[in-house]
Scaffold this motif. Structure first.
Motif, PDB file in Angstrom:
ATOM      1  N   LEU A 153      17.545  -3.466 109.997  1.00 28.35           N
ATOM      2  CA  LEU A 153      17.171  -4.877 110.066  1.00 28.35           C
ATOM      3  C   LEU A 153      17.667  -5.451 111.393  1.00 28.35           C
ATOM      4  O   LEU A 153      18.856  -5.364 111.702  1.00 28.35           O
ATOM      5  CB  LEU A 153      17.777  -5.644 108.893  1.00 28.35           C
ATOM      6  CG  LEU A 153      17.514  -7.144 108.814  1.00 28.35           C
ATOM      7  CD1 LEU A 153      16.028  -7.436 108.628  1.00 28.35           C
ATOM      8  CD2 LEU A 153      18.322  -7.773 107.682  1.00 28.35           C
ATOM      9  N   VAL A 154      16.753  -6.019 112.171  1.00 24.13           N
ATOM     10  CA  VAL A 154      17.081  -6.571 113.491  1.00 24.13           C
ATOM     11  C   VAL A 154      16.760  -8.059 113.465  1.00 24.13           C
ATOM     12  O   VAL A 154      15.596  -8.448 113.295  1.00 24.13           O
ATOM     13  CB  VAL A 154      16.268  -5.871 114.599  1.00 24.13           C
ATOM     14  CG1 VAL A 154      16.654  -6.413 115.969  1.00 24.13           C
ATOM     15  CG2 VAL A 154      16.495  -4.361 114.556  1.00 24.13           C
ATOM     16  N   SER A 155      17.775  -8.889 113.616  1.00 21.20           N
ATOM     17  CA  SER A 155      17.551 -10.338 113.584  1.00 21.20           C
ATOM     18  C   SER A 155      18.576 -11.035 114.455  1.00 21.20           C
ATOM     19  O   SER A 155      19.668 -10.505 114.710  1.00 21.20           O
ATOM     20  CB  SER A 155      17.642 -10.867 112.146  1.00 21.20           C
ATOM     21  OG  SER A 155      18.963 -10.762 111.649  1.00 21.20           O
ATOM     22  N   GLY A 156      18.239 -12.234 114.903  1.00 19.39           N
ATOM     23  CA  GLY A 156      19.156 -13.013 115.722  1.00 19.39           C
ATOM     24  C   GLY A 156      19.024 -12.687 117.197  1.00 19.39           C
ATOM     25  O   GLY A 156      18.532 -11.631 117.597  1.00 19.39           O
ATOM     26  N   TYR A 157      19.465 -13.608 118.015  1.00 22.76           N
ATOM     27  CA  TYR A 157      19.289 -13.523 119.466  1.00 22.76           C
ATOM     28  C   TYR A 157      19.882 -12.254 120.058  1.00 22.76           C
ATOM     29  O   TYR A 157      19.235 -11.561 120.853  1.00 22.76           O
ATOM     30  CB  TYR A 157      19.922 -14.760 120.103  1.00 22.76           C
ATOM     31  CG  TYR A 157      19.853 -14.822 121.605  1.00 22.76           C
ATOM     32  CD1 TYR A 157      18.734 -15.351 122.247  1.00 22.76           C
ATOM     33  CD2 TYR A 157      20.912 -14.382 122.389  1.00 22.76           C
ATOM     34  CE1 TYR A 157      18.674 -15.430 123.629  1.00 22.76           C
ATOM     35  CE2 TYR A 157      20.858 -14.454 123.770  1.00 22.76           C
ATOM     36  CZ  TYR A 157      19.738 -14.978 124.386  1.00 22.76           C
ATOM     37  OH  TYR A 157      19.686 -15.046 125.754  1.00 22.76           O
ATOM     38  N   ARG A 158      21.115 -11.901 119.688  1.00 23.89           N
ATOM     39  CA  ARG A 158      21.779 -10.744 120.292  1.00 23.89           C
ATOM     40  C   ARG A 158      21.014  -9.458 120.004  1.00 23.89           C
ATOM     41  O   ARG A 158      20.774  -8.652 120.906  1.00 23.89           O
ATOM     42  CB  ARG A 158      23.213 -10.627 119.767  1.00 23.89           C
ATOM     43  CG  ARG A 158      23.972  -9.392 120.273  1.00 23.89           C
ATOM     44  CD  ARG A 158      25.405  -9.403 119.749  1.00 23.89           C
ATOM     45  NE  ARG A 158      26.171  -8.243 120.186  1.00 23.89           N
ATOM     46  CZ  ARG A 158      26.277  -7.106 119.506  1.00 23.89           C
ATOM     47  NH1 ARG A 158      25.633  -6.978 118.349  1.00 23.89           N
ATOM     48  NH2 ARG A 158      26.996  -6.096 119.974  1.00 23.89           N
TER      49      ARG A 158
END
Length: 468
Positions: free
Chosen positions: A71-76
């Motif tokens: 799961l890839v989420s958020g700015y970083r």
């Protein structure tokens, strides 16, 4: 061939003895041949190096193995991706079919994505845009030469990949991250003939400490190592046989490790610089016909109007089209090529301002988004770093604005998006910060594009440089 003893070329001169190449001439010409072969191979390899780089990202940042979900989420985290945005989270997985077919139990829920082979050609859309329309589905994944089992479950979809490695990338369409996690936690992956264990499929996250690996194409010699990894154990397709022959002279083959000698390293390093420069030009200064959305602004289609996800058309291959596209992004699907109003998504790109100049991070710009954007769901604008093709980096960790946000509107319903290094008074909610000394480009996305987008009766004005 001419019998002249000296011929001007990109090397200083070539000497022949009564038409026969001297030892030095032969050496120089083989260097030229291998350098040109490497430069063209760089461009040819961009799709598969991009997919392999996605796999490297998953392994380095999340410790993922074949069959694990990430799961890839958020700015970083999203900053490590190419051409992506933070509006909704992504889920990735890669599957290795070299030993046996795999079964993917794709979950029911609000998701959309695709399964692609190692040349970035879709096998099938999944989720809302897939055959199950969000109701969940079972996919049997077959590698090259693998036979479909005789006892395929009723209703399962058999997908034949031309490569042994397959990438899944998709988005959770719910704004609630917990709900997205719950949906994808129901995914199961297992070898055909085995039942999925209760906890057989992991849903991983990127590490929270230390540097992260980007999925951008590596620079220099690491590009070729990434290519060697990508083609390892994979069959050579008919269309790629000449490239395979050229790469063999450069120490890159599908059935051996990459260990170039000093001469090969020098040629590959130089060719990587040239190849990357050509790829950037093909992407940001396209010579492909029909790329301009409308003649009254500089916005272009991100994907060439004649693009085919197979990358081949009668009479040839979409070489420049696929090179430009996959230099900027990784992953495609049937949904992004749809011409059905209200379905899928559409992408416009701006690489230059209203005067045709590139965008500078120390300058301020403004985009006036007209009211009634033809997007059934929502629209967004995202800025990307020219060098990395990932999200622009700033202290605010803010790279996009969308109609899902509470943006300040003008009296006529239009919205001014301000792009610059300092916040505009009264329009702070509409501001995307840029960084001095860095150039950028923009994507304008329409989710569920409507008819006036397709017939181009809707107009999106240029991004304007602000005075003062």
């Amino acid at each position: 061939m001419s019998t002249r003893n000296e011929i001007g070329t990109q090397v200083d001169s070539l000497t022949f003895d009564l038409g026969m190449p001297t030892p030095q001439t032969a050496k120089d010409l083989y260097d030229v041949l291998d350098h040109q072969s490497a430069a063209m191979s760089y461009l040819w390899a961009i799709p598969t190096v991009g997919v392999e780089s996605a796999r490297q990202m998953l392994m380095d940042n999340a410790g993922a193995h074949s069959g694990d979900l990430v799961l890839v989420s958020g700015y970083r985290d999203v900053s490590m991706m190419l051409g992506s945005n933070v509006t909704t989270p992504y889920v990735f997985a890669y599957f290795n079919l070299s030993q046996q077919p795999l079964v993917l139990h794709y979950p029911r829920g609000a998701t959309a994505g695709s399964l692609i082979d190692w040349w970035d050609r879709p096998l099938c859309d999944v989720g809302m845009t897939g055959p199950d329309a969000g109701n969940g589905a079972v996919f049997v994944l077959l590698g090259p030469g693998q036979k479909a089992p005789s006892d395929i479950p009723s209703g399962a979809h058999v997908l034949r990949s031309r490569t042994y490695k397959v990438l899944m990338f998709c988005r959770g369409l719910d704004a609630d991250l917990k709900k997205v996690e719950a949906v994808f936690s129901a995914t199961k992956v297992h070898p055909y003939g085995q039942k999925p264990a209760p906890a057989s499929t992991r849903l991983l996250r990127f590490k929270t400490q230390g540097d992260l690996t980007s999925m951008a194409h590596p620079l220099g010699l690491p590009y070729w190592q990434r290519l060697a990894n990508a083609i390892q154990g994979e069959p050579v397709e008919e269309r790629d046989r000449f490239f395979a022959a050229m790469l063999k002279q450069l120490g890159i083959e599908a059935d051996r490790s990459f260990n170039p000698d000093a001469r090969q390293k020098s040629i590959l390093e130089d060719a990587a610089v040239l190849g990357e420069a050509i790829a950037k030009t093909l992407a940001f200064k396209k010579r492909i016909a029909g790329m301009r959305y409308r003649s009254d602004a500089h916005w272009e289609y991100l994907i060439a109007p004649n693009f085919n996800n197979e990358q081949d058309v009668p009479g040839g291959t979409l070489f420049e089209e696929r090179t430009a596209f996959f230099y900027e992004v990784t992953g495609t699907s049937a949904a992004v090529l749809t011409k059905t109003p209200g379905a899928g998504a559409a992408y416009l790109a701006a690489y230059y301002d209203a005067t045709g100049a590139s965008f500078h991070g120390e300058r301020s710009y403004r985009l006036r988004v007209p009211q009634n954007v033809p997007a059934k769901l929502f629209w967004s604008i995202t800025l990307y770093d020219t060098q990395t093709r990932g999200l622009i980096q700033n202290a605010q960790q803010l790279a996009d604005r969308s109609s899902r946000q509470d943006l300040q509107k003008n009296a006529d319903g239009s919205i001014d998006i301000v792009l610059g290094p300092t916040p505009p008074s009264g329009l702070e909610k509409n501001w995307i910060p840029t960084t001095p000394g860095k150039s950028w480009f923009a994507y304008f996305r329409l989710f569920g594009p409507l008819e006036s987008y397709f017939d181009r009766s809707w107009s999106l004005p240029d991004i304007q440089l602000q005075s003062g």
